[in-house]
Motif scaffolding. Structure first.
Motif, short mmCIF file in Angstrom:
data_model
loop_
_atom_site.label_atom_id
_atom_site.label_comp_id
_atom_site.label_asym_id
_atom_site.label_seq_id
_atom_site.Cartn_x
_atom_site.Cartn_y
_atom_site.Cartn_z
N ASN B 39 1.08 -1.47 0.10
CA ASN B 39 0.31 -0.01 0.14
C ASN B 39 0.67 1.80 0.08
OD1 ASN B 39 -2.44 -1.83 1.58
ND2 ASN B 39 -2.92 -0.80 -0.07
N LEU B 169 -7.79 -2.97 -12.94
CA LEU B 169 -8.58 -2.89 -12.06
C LEU B 169 -9.90 -4.17 -11.54
CD1 LEU B 169 -8.69 0.44 -10.19
CD2 LEU B 169 -6.84 -0.69 -9.82
N THR B 172 -9.33 -7.04 -10.04
CA THR B 172 -8.49 -7.55 -8.19
C THR B 172 -7.59 -8.28 -8.13
OG1 THR B 172 -9.59 -9.39 -8.15
CG2 THR B 172 -11.22 -7.27 -7.81
N GLU B 174 -3.62 -7.42 -6.62
CA GLU B 174 -3.09 -6.77 -5.61
C GLU B 174 -2.60 -6.31 -5.48
OE1 GLU B 174 -4.08 -11.37 -4.98
OE2 GLU B 174 -2.63 -10.62 -3.25
N ASP B 203 -6.10 0.86 -1.17
CA ASP B 203 -6.31 0.05 -1.52
C ASP B 203 -4.92 -1.62 -1.99
OD1 ASP B 203 -9.82 0.96 -2.40
OD2 ASP B 203 -9.10 -0.14 -0.72
N TYR B 204 -4.29 -0.72 -2.64
CA TYR B 204 -3.18 -1.67 -4.19
C TYR B 204 -2.03 -0.76 -3.58
CZ TYR B 204 -7.99 -2.06 -6.63
OH TYR B 204 -8.91 -2.31 -6.65
#
Lengths: 300, 258, 307
Positions: B39, B169, B172, B174, B203-204
């Motif tokens: 993150n 995206l 999904t 990581e 989120d990533y």
């Protein structure tokens, strides 16, 4: 920590749905391979069939005698002579005409509506069925200009076939001319040369291998043409070889057609033998074209 | 030699250990070792030809598509080496997504572009919802929600790039790899992309290659400076740009050479 | 320095050179014009004699009549059997050429290792270059006898064998044009597909092929047009019986075969049989021209997408 690691192990290996996707992919690849090989297989079978049928009939009689009602005494002499006559005339007519037209389109024509029309027109002509050219040849060269050409003569045939392969030849010549870099032209003009001098001393010599390759490939199309020649009256049964361009004639493909149309087995063999001769001529021309292309391919 | 100052404290999204990349006999990446924290945004900078894109492409095994490329060393993703024998590159690419320098939307509708990934991955479920969510995350939803069926090629360059981000995206991942994502865009579109990066990093994990140092300074938390395939310095962005340890780094970021 | 004709101004044109340049320009322009003359010639010839034909036969009967017997009494001039024959052969050819050609193109473009490619590509080119009479011979002497073992009711002359060999004849066209179209798909698009976790199969079928679709469809259209224009293979394999049927086991006659048939006989100039060649030829010309123009328009569309 170690247990957590072990649980994560093989996390990035192929999950089950991916296995299924990959299997589909492999099947698909196999199917495509089969189709690609299918063409090769057909060619192999065709060649084998022809050779098996005809190889035994390629003897001296075959090459030196005219066709006959008696198969063992029949030969392809007039057809072969006619083919050679025809191809020579076609080359003589179409090569200068095609190269000149290509030079016009690439070097002289103003980029505008006229050039576009001619270009599109040539592309259209390349797709016109060959028999339509036969109709054209019949009406123009055999009937209208019959006095000049000798009517149903090898000259009429050559003119018809030349028109037929001209679009293909022009397109190939254009590509070869286009491949010559502009820097060469600029250098020539910069030294005060005229357009024709530039074309003659720089563009054409450099484009020549490509032009020749394209011409040979176009001629190899011509050698197998049948329908247009039937239309302009190349005879299907002829016992003599042409002495001049205004003589009647026949060609190998027509002789093949003639023999193949007959029900008796022996004539089938003759047809196959004549096909072998035609294919040998054809493949030699293709090989020559490819050799030319490889040998003289310029890396700009 | 190399001054690696950042470790992820055990929470690395990616960790490279002595990674080298060879194109034939040419060693394009030389023994690079560093960690990318979860993150965060990590920028890879360096002059042209220093190998930053090559390194980036190791992270999702895109280098596999180049026949002469060979990768040695380890790249650990959640403890697993990406280049281990049992690893399937296709699965890697689902988990680690990529956005390219020139926007490359498929010549399909906007909807079909975003839906492509989920459809082939067989993530059943509501494709409509996935498409909407991805476009929302890429800050593109409001602009295209009424024309999802239109061709993606109708969009402007900046919109196309955000579409590519949404598309990535949608599966999904990581980690999101971005190879000079704004270099083909005008300043306004660039600013939107940079703003998007700020939002996405919650989120990533994002690794971004950029030749624009100011951009690196703006968006990234950590910056790695590469030169001719070697990792010269890696530190938090502020330090790299204000007080670099290596002279080489300092010369580059102050523009003494480019 | 050899003396050469020089005009008054030092920078003026050298007159002998100018004359030569003008001459060359005239020659090449004339050569360029030959192609226009050819097209005009084709159109004039076809229309002229067709007009004569249509004075004696109503165009309505021609285009809607279901019997074609110009060479027998009573004479009927409905062209539909010929048109149906051409279409039947072309459809069968398409059923062969499209899957095999497209499959070959996908294999060559996406899967084939270099050595395999180096064998298959030239083979396809040779396949395309084999003269049509040879295909006709092959259909008549090998394919039809072979098929007769499996298909009851297959005539010695039948549309199926003709369609099969014409399909083989045009499949290299589909293969090479489709492969060109797929080759033109930019690398970035493929990479985008892989980066989203696509397998090779998925990228090939769901990214590359759709992106190349215009070029691929164009190749289909151009191939069918060529199939319609095919002559000798059909004459040898399918026979010369005008027959309004879509049963491929029967003998049929195509537009092209009819034209050849008339030429093989002795038809007096100016007779209605002679004129019928031109009417059928005109129909053939228009059909193939329309398809070629349409196909090339499609081709331009895919080139524009990746200009």
């Amino acid at each position: 920590m170690a247990e957590a690691r072990a649980a994560l192990d093989l996390q990035l290996s192929t999950p089950p749905d991916l296995i299924r996707r990959r299997r589909i992919g492999r099947v698909f690849e196999l199917v495509c391979l089969v189709t690609a090989v299918g063409g090769v297989a057909v060619l192999a079978v065709l060649l084998a069939d022809v050779i098996v049928d005809g190889a035994g009939w390629l003897n001296r009689t075959f090459f030196t005698r005219p066709p006959s009602r008696i198969p063992t005494r029949a030969g392809i002499l007039p057809a072969l002579a006619g083919t050679i006559w025809l191809m020579s005339l076609v080359a003589l007519i179409s090569f200068p005409l095609g190269v000149a037209a290509a030079v016009y389109l690439e070097e002289y024509a103003q980029k505008g509506w006229l050039q576009t029309i001619i270009q599109t027109n040539i592309a259209n002509l390349a797709g016109v069925p060959s028999i339509v050219y036969g109709i054209l040849g019949l009406a123009v060269f055999v009937r209208w200009m019959g006095g000049l050409t000798g009517g149903r003569s090898v000259l009429s045939g050559a003119l018809t076939i030349s028109l037929l392969i001209l679009p293909v030849l022009i397109i190939a010549a254009q590509e070869a001319i286009r491949a010559v870099p502009n820097s060469i032209r600029d250098a020539s003009y910069g030294l005060g040369a005229t357009k024709w001098q530039t074309v003659r001393h720089h563009v054409l010599p450099n484009a020549l291998p490509g032009i020749l390759t394209g011409t040979i490939l176009a001629l190899s199309r011509a050698i197998g043409e049948t329908a247009p020649l039937i239309m302009i009256g190349a005879l299907t049964f002829i016992a003599f070889t042409p002495d001049g361009p205004r003589d009647a004639f026949t060609v190998l493909p027509i002789q093949i057609f003639n023999w193949a149309s007959r029900p008796q087995d022996d004539f089938r063999h003759l047809a196959a033998a004549a096909i072998i001769v035609l294919l040998v001529l054809l493949l030699s021309m293709n090989a020559l074209a490819i050799w030319l292309r490889n040998r003289y391919q310029k890396e700009w | 030699m190399a001054t690696i100052r950042v470790t992820a404290g055990g929470d690395a999204a990616l960790e490279t250990r002595d990674v080298s990349v060879f194109y034939g006999s040419n060693e394009a990446i030389k023994q690079v070792s560093f960690e990318i924290p979860r993150n965060k945004v990590v920028a890879l900078i360096g002059p042209s030809g220093c190998g930053k894109s090559t390194l980036l492409r190791c992270f999702n095994r895109m280098n596999d598509l180049v026949p002469s490329a060979r990768v040695t060393g380890k790249i650990l993703f959640q403890g697993e080496d990406l280049y281990a024998n049992h690893v399937d590159p296709v699965e890697v690419r689902r988990r680690i997504g990529m956005v390219f320098q020139k926007p490359n939307p498929f010549p399909k509708s906007i909807y079909d572009n975003v839906a492509f990934g989920p459809r082939i991955n067989g993530t059943g479920g509501n494709i409509d919802a996935i498409v909407e969510q991805s476009l929302q995350q890429a800050a593109l939803w409001d602009e295209v929600k009424d024309r999802l069926g239109h061709s993606a090629l109708e969009l402007s360059g900046g919109q196309q790039q955000r579409l590519c981000i949404a598309r990535a995206l949608a599966v999904t991942p990581e980690i999101l790899l971005m190879d000079e994502p704004a270099s083909a865009l005008d300043p306004i579109a660039t600013a939107k992309i940079e703003e998007l990066i700020h939002q996405l990093v919650a989120d990533y994990t994002i690794v971004i290659v950029t030749h624009n140092m100011q951009q690196a300074a703006r968006v990234s938390d950590y910056t790695a400076y590469l030169y001719l395939g070697e990792l010269i310095e890696y530190n938090d962005t502020n330090t790299i740009f204000t007080a670099p340890t290596e002279k080489h780094t300092e010369d580059y970021v102050t523009g003494r050479f480019g | 320095m050899n003396p050469s004709p020089v005009s008054a101004s030092v920078l003026g044109a050298v007159s002998s050179r100018t004359a030569r340049e003008r001459f060359v320009r005239v020659v090449v322009t004339a050569a360029g014009g030959v192609s226009i003359l050819t097209t005009i010639g084709i159109v004039v010839v076809l229309v002229w004699e067709s007009v004569g034909f249509f004075r004696r036969v109503s165009p309505v009967e021609f285009l809607t009549g279901t019997e074609w017997t110009p060479l027998f009494q009573p004479q009927h001039f409905g062209v539909l059997p010929l048109l149906a024959g051409s279409i039947l052969v072309a459809v069968i050819a398409a059923l062969i050429a499209i899957p095999l050609g497209l499959g070959s193109a996908i294999y060559l473009s996406e899967y084939a290792p270099r050595r395999v490619r180096a064998v298959i590509k030239p083979t396809l080119e040779v396949l395309a270059g084999i003269p049509t009479v040879v295909y006709g011979y092959f259909a008549l002497t090998f394919i039809t006898p072979l098929l007769r073992h499996f298909i009851p009711g297959l005539g010695i002359f039948n549309a199926l064998a003709a369609g099969l060999v014409v399909g083989v004849m045009v499949l290299p066209l589909i293969a090479s044009l489709s492969e060109d179209a797929m080759f033109a798909v930019p690398r970035e698009l493929r990479q985008g597909g892989y980066a989203l976790g696509g397998t090779k199969f998925e990228v090939a079928t769901r990214v590359v092929t759709p992106a190349a679709l215009s070029g691929i469809v164009a190749s289909f259209i151009l191939a069918i047009s060529r199939a319609i224009g095919e002559t000798m293979a059909v004459v040898l394999a399918a026979g010369m019986t005008p027959n309004l049927t879509f049963d491929p086991r029967q003998s049929i006659q195509t537009m092209t075969a009819y034209i050849v048939q008339v030429s093989l006989g002795d038809t007096p100039f100016g007779s209605i049989e002679y004129q019928s060649i031109f009417a059928v030829g005109l129909l053939l010309f228009m059909v193939t021209l329309a398809m070629n123009v349409f196909g090339r328009w499609f081709l331009r569309r895919y080139r524009e997408e990746y200009a």
